[in-house]
Design a protein around this motif. Structure first.
Motif, mmCIF file in Angstrom:
data_model
loop_
_atom_site.group_PDB
_atom_site.id
_atom_site.type_symbol
_atom_site.label_atom_id
_atom_site.label_comp_id
_atom_site.label_asym_id
_atom_site.label_seq_id
_atom_site.Cartn_x
_atom_site.Cartn_y
_atom_site.Cartn_z
ATOM 1 N N UNK A 54 -35.803 22.155 82.426
ATOM 2 C CA UNK A 54 -36.318 23.202 81.547
ATOM 3 C C UNK A 54 -37.816 23.351 81.640
ATOM 4 N N UNK A 55 -38.535 22.221 81.685
ATOM 5 C CA UNK A 55 -40.000 22.278 81.773
ATOM 6 C C UNK A 55 -40.441 22.865 83.108
ATOM 7 N N UNK A 56 -39.791 22.445 84.195
ATOM 8 C CA UNK A 56 -40.166 22.946 85.528
ATOM 9 C C UNK A 56 -39.977 24.461 85.604
ATOM 10 N N UNK A 57 -38.821 24.956 85.171
ATOM 11 C CA UNK A 57 -38.543 26.389 85.268
ATOM 12 C C UNK A 57 -39.402 27.206 84.316
ATOM 13 N N UNK A 58 -39.651 26.678 83.110
ATOM 14 C CA UNK A 58 -40.477 27.409 82.151
ATOM 15 C C UNK A 58 -41.905 27.546 82.658
ATOM 16 N N UNK A 59 -42.464 26.455 83.182
ATOM 17 C CA UNK A 59 -43.842 26.491 83.674
ATOM 18 C C UNK A 59 -43.956 27.293 84.970
ATOM 19 N N UNK A 60 -42.929 27.249 85.801
ATOM 20 C CA UNK A 60 -42.983 27.949 87.089
ATOM 21 C C UNK A 60 -42.850 29.448 86.920
ATOM 22 N N UNK A 61 -41.932 29.903 86.065
ATOM 23 C CA UNK A 61 -41.634 31.336 85.982
ATOM 24 C C UNK A 61 -42.123 31.991 84.694
ATOM 25 N N UNK A 62 -42.611 31.210 83.742
ATOM 26 C CA UNK A 62 -43.084 31.755 82.468
ATOM 27 C C UNK A 62 -42.026 32.668 81.834
ATOM 28 N N UNK A 63 -40.767 32.197 81.897
ATOM 29 C CA UNK A 63 -39.633 32.882 81.269
ATOM 30 C C UNK A 63 -38.903 31.888 80.374
ATOM 31 N N UNK A 64 -38.219 32.390 79.356
ATOM 32 C CA UNK A 64 -37.456 31.493 78.469
ATOM 33 C C UNK A 64 -36.126 31.079 79.102
ATOM 34 N N UNK A 65 -36.215 30.316 80.209
ATOM 35 C CA UNK A 65 -35.018 29.869 80.922
ATOM 36 C C UNK A 65 -34.551 28.577 80.271
#
Length: 394
Positions: A54-65
């Motif tokens: 969750x942290x990797x995807x949130x920081x990488x794409x700046x989306x609420x993934x």
């Protein structure tokens, strides 16, 4: 202070998501042969995986993934029961499932092939897996009414007045009932100290077909595809393939410690991607970052959670999980009957899956999917060649 609202939303979604289904995860791991220590390790590993992905995807794409554990996957494990070779064989199946997820992210046609499984058949398979769990509250009311009645009553009242807290409230009622009936002595031995237990995986063909493949399919159909759809409904173009690769790699890292699968969240995604998290869609990714952190903190209490489950009568544990899964069952049944032309294949899939019968050591979910697809082929009528040759005017 624009970060306060999404942080609160993220932490709240972590608490609700964890309390709603951690009993299901533990019951699933125990069902396939995990010891209490291995089950606690699996819960902790899954929580850590949710936090990392969750942290990797949130920081990488700046989306609420939002990332979650595979709830239908845990339900599948309960239905699968003990496997030949014990928990190490189940861990091997977890690794294969993680590898399939990574491949689905790297090879576009595989993801398309999974998405091509008719929705009624996929919904019927998931419904067949969930039915035995969702009937557990009824069995609990008959077998242990003193414990089950307060749980179901609390759930019903909160469902009317505070729906989001209905399942966590039922869990609190279960804990209270256990304490009042004097079954809480073992809680003194529980510890908050995180404990990861390594399990050397082994591989068995029947487990790969009966656990790994159905786990992959129900996670894709029941979590990843709906999760991407939820994000799309809020205006986000979900990076599905990178998300599959990320969650697959994290799942592979957690599998030797008992983690069964992490994936895109569906229900939690609606809590973090909507306007309740933040009026500005560009700021909602903070909520999923808070969700990731909250899930890691909750995972550190895996020992206490496992002790609680061990103290509870098994039917009560499954009953709380069954209450949480009722909406998923309703959605799956709705998908199963959504297309009249696919009604019979869906019914065949549902009946075979719900039977729980294992053949050649392979669980009913696989046979249900196979039976449904076979029924589709039987019912398929090819257009006569003579009709196909008739020219059609523009």
């Amino acid at each position: 202070m624009g970060w306060v609202r999404p942080v609160v939303a993220g932490l709240l979604s972590a608490i609700v998501g964890y309390a709603s289904s951690f009993t299901l995860v533990l019951a699933g791991l125990r069902a396939v042969g995990a010891s209490p220590v291995e089950a606690a390790s699996g819960l902790l590993a899954t929580c850590l995986g949710i936090g990392i992905a969750g942290a990797v995807l949130a920081l990488r794409y700046r989306m609420p993934i939002a990332i979650a554990w595979s709830t239908p996957g845990a339900a599948l494990l309960i239905g699968a029961g003990p496997v030949a070779g014990g928990f190490p064989t189940a861990v091997g199946a977890f690794l294969v499932c993680a590898a399939l997820t990574v491949i689905a992210g790297l090879v576009p046609w595989l993801a398309r092939a999974i998405a091509a499984i008719p929705r009624p058949v996929a919904g019927a398979m998931l419904a067949g897996i969930l039915v035995p769990l969702c009937t557990a509250p009824v069995r609990a009311l008959v077998e242990i009414p003193a414990l089950a009645v307060p749980v179901v009553a609390t759930w019903a009242v909160l469902l009317r007045y505070a729906r989001g807290w209905a399942v966590p409230g039922a869990l609190v009622a279960a804990v209270t009932a256990i304490a009042l009936t004097g079954q809480d002595a073992g809680l003194a031995d529980a510890t908050l100290r995180p404990a990861l237990a390594w399990t050397v995986p082994t591989f068995d063909l029947s487990a790969l077909v009966g656990i790994a493949l159905p786990l992959f399919l129900v996670t894709m159909a029941g979590q990843n595809v709906p999760g991407a759809a939820v994000l799309s409904s809020y205006g986000y173009e979900a990076p599905l393939r990178p998300s599959l690769v990320t969650t697959g790699l994290v799942s592979a890292a957690g599998a030797p410690f008992g983690g069964h699968q992490v994936n895109l969240a569906a229900i939690t995604a609606a809590l973090t991607a909507g306007p309740e998290a933040h009026p500005d869609p560009r700021r909602r990714w903070i909520a999923t970052l808070a969700l990731a952190g909250g899930q890691v903190l909750l995972g550190l209490a895996a020992g206490v959670a496992t002790a609680l489950v061990l103290l509870s009568p098994p039917v009560l544990v499954i009953a709380v999980a069954g209450l949480a899964l009722l909406p998923a069952l309703g959605s799956s049944l709705g998908n199963a009957v959504s297309e009249p032309a696919m009604l019979l294949p869906a019914v065949v899939t549902f009946v075979v899956t719900a039977s729980g019968v294992a053949v050649l050591g392979i669980g009913a979910a696989f046979w249900g999917l196979l039976a449904g697809l076979a029924t589709m082929l039987v019912l398929h009528r090819r257009q006569p060649a003579a009709d196909a040759a008739v020219p059609v005017a523009d």
